[in-house]
Structures are given as structure tokens and as C-alpha cells.
Scaffold this motif. Structure first.
Motif, PDB file in Angstrom:
ATOM      1  N   GLU A 288      38.972  45.591  41.977  1.00 27.05           N
ATOM      2  CA  GLU A 288      40.290  45.993  41.477  1.00 27.05           C
ATOM      3  C   GLU A 288      40.540  45.372  40.112  1.00 27.05           C
ATOM      4  N   GLU A 290      43.165  44.149  36.944  1.00 32.31           N
ATOM      5  CA  GLU A 290      44.499  43.694  36.539  1.00 32.31           C
ATOM      6  C   GLU A 290      44.782  44.424  35.231  1.00 32.31           C
ATOM      7  N   GLN A 304      43.716  52.475  40.963  1.00 32.76           N
ATOM      8  CA  GLN A 304      42.503  51.669  40.744  1.00 32.76           C
ATOM      9  C   GLN A 304      41.242  52.531  40.611  1.00 32.76           C
ATOM     10  N   SER A 312      42.152  45.017  29.888  1.00 29.88           N
ATOM     11  CA  SER A 312      42.368  44.745  31.311  1.00 29.88           C
ATOM     12  C   SER A 312      41.272  43.854  31.876  1.00 29.88           C
ATOM     13  N   ARG A 315      41.062  41.774  39.001  1.00 31.37           N
ATOM     14  CA  ARG A 315      41.899  41.109  39.995  1.00 31.37           C
ATOM     15  C   ARG A 315      41.005  40.496  41.069  1.00 31.37           C
ATOM     16  N   SER A 316      39.833  41.073  41.235  1.00 29.44           N
ATOM     17  CA  SER A 316      38.851  40.598  42.199  1.00 29.44           C
ATOM     18  C   SER A 316      37.795  39.750  41.488  1.00 29.44           C
TER      19      SER A 316
END
Length: 323
Positions: A288, A290, A304, A312, A315-316
Motif C-alpha cells: 500500500e 502513502e 491503492q 508518494s 505505507r507497508s
């Protein structure tokens, strides 16, 4: 996925020192042909090339009248933390200089469903509103412009606004004179069909978004734009380029795009490096993102399915990309 722009060459026909830090540039085609049509809130990507081979690419809002396509005008602030583009425009570009422009794109248009348009500008953030004011002139929509800047000498285009058709709809806020913009009062008095638009420094944008949310104003009624690279803070993470199997470590302080370019593991087109042009959009196969871009809609970000590699992050701990 990349958004394809028409690129074309222009001449700088006029340069005006609007404030100690802001210059206004007028740009036109050499052959006199009209520039591509645009709407208020549109931006272009400006590509610059120095005599030493250096290259820069920045996004700038169009500030001229959309009804007049003989030329474009942009306002450029000399940034203290310049990546090179604003310094180049201020120090190297003069009347007769050639630049390459992209066709216009608009991520900051006036919402036709709004009963009233409330425009909030900070510093150089006034530029997209100058084009929008041309569209609002003589129309049926109610509007008001709130323009904040640090000191009288930094009020770019203030005289133009004070002496023009929008003077009665415009309010000025000058920090050094203790004339502050009261966002809480502004948001508290808004009608339910009013929309907020903000452009300027990140603290101002964040404050408008937070104050509007606290006042119960729906997200879809708050529009914002900022041309600045997103912060590259956050933990390091791994990016896998699926087509080659290459694994890259993206450290704090580095973007995915920079990591790919440093390794030469894949070729990625990116015009703006500010999350607004869409050319570096890449499909996410696993993990994913951010999202820090302004190009994707909220729904697209939540899905996503893709991300902008220039701003960007992950997130992972691991991202697999279709590259």
C-alpha cells in the motif's frame, strides 16, 4: 498510465519584478499562433535548460485571462530551498529566452455546483485565483477573495486587485501590520452551498483544511493546491520492480523515483516531480502507498491501484510495482 502532454516551445516576451521575491513572466509562441485553451486554476509544466546542460522542471499556475490565448503569464517566487528551477527562472531567464511548456492541466477548477466561491490565497498562492477571477467577472456566482501575505512589499499584484473589477470582493491580510486572517470566523459564517479554495504555503493549506473540518464543512467543499515536493520523511522501505525482480531500498530522505534513477533499474518519465502531472503514475501490484500527490482523486488513492513515484511513499514495509 502516463498522462501525455503536448510540449511546445515559447519565447519570454516580458519579465516584471512584482515583489522582491516574485517575478511575472509573459510567454508566447514564436510564430504568433494562439496558446492552448485553459481554464482558471490550470497549471503548466515549465522545462528549463541551462547553458551548462542543467535541466529543471517545475509546475506553475497560469495567472492570465483564459479568454486571451495570445500569451500566458506565470508568477514565480524565488524559493529559499529551491531545487534549482525558481533560481534559474529568476537569474537566467530574460526577455528573448526560450522555454518548453506542457499543455495546461487543471486540478484546481472552480466547482460549478458552488453557490459561493471563497478564495483564500497566501503569498504566491494568489496566481491561480487571478485567472479564476477573470472567469467570475460579470458572472452569476458570488465570490470573495482573502489574500494574506507577510508584509506590504510582498503583496504581489495587490495594486492590480485594488484597482480592478474585483476590489469590492477582495480583502487583504498583512502579517507585519497585525492584520490577520481569522479562519475560524470565516468558516463559521459560510453558507451550506459555499466552497473553499486555498493555495499557498503548506501551513495555510493545513490550517484551512483543519478549520473547515472543525466547522463541519464537508471535504468535497474544500479545494486546495500546492506545488511543492512532499516531505520524504518516514521509515525506509523496500520496492520491488516486478518486471526485472530488482529490489531497491528507499531510504528516509529519498523518493522512489530517485531510488530508481540512482540504480538505473528502470526508466520512468516524470515532468513535474511535484505530484501534479501524472506522468510517473505506476501500478501497485502488492503493498500500500502513502499518497502525497494532488493528481489522484481520494477514491483512486483509497483503491491503492497506482501511485506517483515522485512524491508518494510506502505505507507497508514492501511495495511491488509494475515496472
Amino acid at each position: 498510465m502516463a498522462n501525455k502532454y503536448e510540449m511546445f516551445s515559447v519565447l519570454v516576451t516580458e519579465v516584471e519584478q512584482a515583489t522582491p521575491l516574485i517575478k511575472r513572466f509573459t510567454l508566447a509562441r514564436e510564430d504568433g499562433a494562439p496558446m492552448p485553451a485553459f481554464t482558471g486554476g490550470s497549471h503548466v509544466i515549465v522545462q528549463m535548460q541551462g547553458a551548462d546542460g542543467s535541466q529543471f522542471s517545475n509546475a506553475y499556475s497560469l495567472m492570465s485571462d483564459p479568454r486571451d490565448t495570445r500569451s500566458y503569464q506565470i508568477g514565480v517566487r524565488l524559493e529559499e530551498q529551491s531545487k534549482g528551477g525558481s533560481a534559474f527562472m529568476h537569474q537566467q531567464v530574460q526577455v528573448g529566452s526560450r522555454l518548453t511548456l506542457s499543455s495546461p492541466n487543471n486540478l484546481f477548477a472552480l466547482d460549478p455546483s458552488a453557490g459561493r466561491h471563497v478564495l483564500i490565497a497566501g503569498g504566491i498562492g494568489i496566481t491561480p485565483f487571478l485567472a479564476q477571477l477573470h472567469e467570475l467577472e460579470g458572472g452569476a456566482s458570488d465570490y470573495e477573495l482573502h489574500y494574506a501575505f507577510r508584509a506590504p512589499e510582498h503583496g504581489a499584484f495587490q495594486q492590480q486587485l485594488e484597482s480592478g473589477p474585483h476590489a469590492a470582493n477582495t480583502r487583504f491580510y498583512i502579517d507585519s501590520l497585525e492584520r490577520k486572517l481569522d479562519l475560524t470566523a470565516l468558516c463559521a459564517g459560510l453558507a451550506e452551498d459555499a466552497h473553499l479554495y486555498v493555495c499557498g504555503p503548506k501551513p495555510l493549506i493545513d490550517a484551512v483544511i483543519a478549520t473547515a473540518a472543525k466547522a463541519g464543512i464537508a471535504e468535497q467543499r474544500v479545494h486546495w493546491e500546492q506545488f511543492a515536493a512532499a516531505p520524504v520523511t518516514g521509515a525506509a522501505f523496500t520496492v520491488v520492480l516486478a518486471r526485472s525482480g530488482t529490489e531497491l531500498q528507499v531510504e528516509e530522505g529519498m523518493t522512489i523515483l530517485q531510488a530508481i534513477e540512482k540504480s538505473k533499474a528502470a526508466k520512468v518519465e516524470c515532468l513535474c516531480r511535484e505530484g501534479v502531472c501524472g506522468t510517473c503514475e505506476t501500478a501497485i501490484l502488492e503493498g500500500e502507498a502513502e499518497h502525497f500527490d494532488q493528481y489522484l482523486s481520494d477514491d483512486e488513492k483509497a483503491a491503492q491501484q497506482s501511485m506517483m513515484l515522485c512524491v508518494s511513499r510506502a505505507r507497508s514495509a514492501r511495495l511491488v510495482l509494475d515496472l
